[in-house]
Design a protein around this motif. Structure first.
Motif, PDB file in Angstrom:
ATOM      1  N   ASN A 184       0.820  -1.208   0.000  1.00 42.02           N
ATOM      2  CA  ASN A 184       0.000   0.000   0.000  1.00 42.02           C
ATOM      3  C   ASN A 184       0.857   1.263   0.000  1.00 42.02           C
ATOM      4  O   ASN A 184       0.557   2.241  -0.694  1.00 42.02           O
ATOM      5  N   ALA A 240     -10.603   1.126   5.868  1.00 44.47           N
ATOM      6  CA  ALA A 240      -9.740  -0.054   5.950  1.00 44.47           C
ATOM      7  C   ALA A 240      -8.381   0.330   6.524  1.00 44.47           C
ATOM      8  O   ALA A 240      -7.769   1.316   6.096  1.00 44.47           O
ATOM      9  N   HIS A 241      -7.911  -0.460   7.469  1.00 43.62           N
ATOM     10  CA  HIS A 241      -6.566  -0.236   8.002  1.00 43.62           C
ATOM     11  C   HIS A 241      -5.536  -0.562   6.918  1.00 43.62           C
ATOM     12  O   HIS A 241      -5.731  -1.487   6.123  1.00 43.62           O
ATOM     13  N   VAL A 249      -7.913  -2.336   0.477  1.00 45.64           N
ATOM     14  CA  VAL A 249      -7.686  -0.892   0.630  1.00 45.64           C
ATOM     15  C   VAL A 249      -8.200  -0.135  -0.589  1.00 45.64           C
ATOM     16  O   VAL A 249      -8.852   0.907  -0.467  1.00 45.64           O
ATOM     17  N   SER A 252     -11.922   0.336  -0.558  1.00 46.08           N
ATOM     18  CA  SER A 252     -12.475   1.105   0.559  1.00 46.08           C
ATOM     19  C   SER A 252     -12.534   2.584   0.208  1.00 46.08           C
ATOM     20  O   SER A 252     -12.035   3.017  -0.825  1.00 46.08           O
ATOM     21  N   SER A 255      -8.332   4.908   4.038  1.00 46.99           N
ATOM     22  CA  SER A 255      -7.380   3.989   4.661  1.00 46.99           C
ATOM     23  C   SER A 255      -6.286   4.793   5.341  1.00 46.99           C
ATOM     24  O   SER A 255      -5.538   5.514   4.678  1.00 46.99           O
TER      25      SER A 255
END
Length: 344
Positions: A184, A240-241, A249, A252, A255
């Motif tokens: 990410n 989302a973490h 992610v 979502s 994040s």
């Protein structure tokens, strides 16, 4: 943050007013006496209690003086003059507090409180990577143990990982140990994520060299979870973490770190919210924001965070149980990496 020591009945009344939506009354009655005694003894000893966002609600909303994510708690641990520091979080967090404030007694209210992600990599693993990729800076996630931090150039959290990577002058970066957070962050910083095999040549160009570690909670969330919830609750905001898989992610709406997720819910006017992170955090947000519709999607309660209890927090205060100690040589090197993070 903690409820001021009053009578046990007054403590129960305050807990019930905040937590009745997420904690059964019988549980609140049983825990009110523990909360009362912890707050009384904390004041008597001049202690500081830090509470991570993943603590269960009856603890999170009653006894910590400071709550937040790992970055905020790290900063506050470094600054405090209180002694002892009781860290209601997992072991690597308590180690970080000890590294940043070595003269203070740091207590962990659990015998183990480990972390699947932190256990996925060792100091030797980091040394081997540095030998394979000489001169490439090592960024280690704060979810690592002290000996891994000591082998790193700089530490990051989920909230500042992008900024930390961007602060480096090297095109190539070793990012450890969460494979999903690495992917990410690589996407956000324009790097290609690689997980090289032992016999691969050293990668060149704008690349991030990752490690195959993962959080046993966040890796379980799927795009299908999001799709199903969006079908049932149109207009839902999905948070989302960054430890979730990249496709989760990407699907979502937001994040970021746990603290930023809390801020998002507070300020957003979305009709519903779905948090893809540890279960207790959603309960804590529900208690803090009773007017918000926070949906529950609990894949797994973190077994390590779940080890921290009010009973063990009281035992830590009474008996100085589970003192955290970090060898001086490891602490000194880890502190350098942590201070670089705090200055980034």
């Amino acid at each position: 943050m903690g409820i001021e020591a009053a009578t046990v009945h007054e403590t129960f009344t305050k807990m019930q007013a905040k937590l009745s939506k997420v904690v059964p009354e019988v549980e609140l009655r049983l825990k009110a006496e523990l909360v009362y005694e912890i707050n009384r003894l904390k004041k008597e000893r001049g202690a500081l209690i830090l509470g991570h966002n993943y603590m269960e609600p009856a603890l999170f909303h009653t006894v910590p003086d400071i709550v937040g994510d790992s970055l905020e708690l790290s900063r506050r641990a470094a600054e405090t003059e209180c002694d002892p520091i009781i860290f209601c979080g997992v072991r690597f967090m308590a180690e970080t507090a000890k590294i940043l404030n070595p003269s203070k007694t740091v207590l962990l209210p659990a015998k183990v409180a480990g972390c699947s992600l932190a256990s996925s990599i060792s100091a030797k693993d980091v040394r081997d990577l540095k030998a394979k990729y000489p001169g490439v800076p090592v960024v280690s996630y704060i979810n690592t143990y002290a000996d891994v931090k000591a082998e790193s150039d700089i530490i990051c959290t989920s909230g500042n990982a992008v900024r930390v990577v961007q602060s480096l002058t090297s095109d190539r970066v070793i990012f450890l140990p969460d494979q999903y957070l690495a992917a990410n962050v690589a996407r956000e910083t324009g790097k290609q994520i690689l997980f090289p095999r032992p016999d691969d040549a050293s990668p060149q160009g704008n690349v991030m060299i990752g490690w195959r570690g993962a959080c046993e909670v966040h890796e379980r969330f799927t795009v299908e979870d999001i799709t199903n919830i969006r079908t049932q609750f149109p207009g839902v905001a999905v948070l989302a973490h960054p430890e979730c898989p990249p496709e989760v992610v990407a699907a979502s709406d937001f994040s970021q770190s746990t603290s930023r997720m809390v801020e998002f819910v507070r300020s957003s006017t979305s009709p519903h919210f779905l948090l893809l992170t540890e279960c207790s955090m959603a309960d804590n947000i529900i208690a803090e924001n009773p007017d918000k519709d926070v949906l529950r999607l609990c894949s797994i309660r973190c077994p390590h965070m779940n080890e921290i209890t009010l009973e063990d927090t009281l035992n830590a205060l009474r008996n100085n149980e589970q003192q955290i100690d970090v060898p001086a040589d490891i602490a000194a090197r880890a502190r350098v990496a942590l201070e670089r993070m705090l200055a980034a």
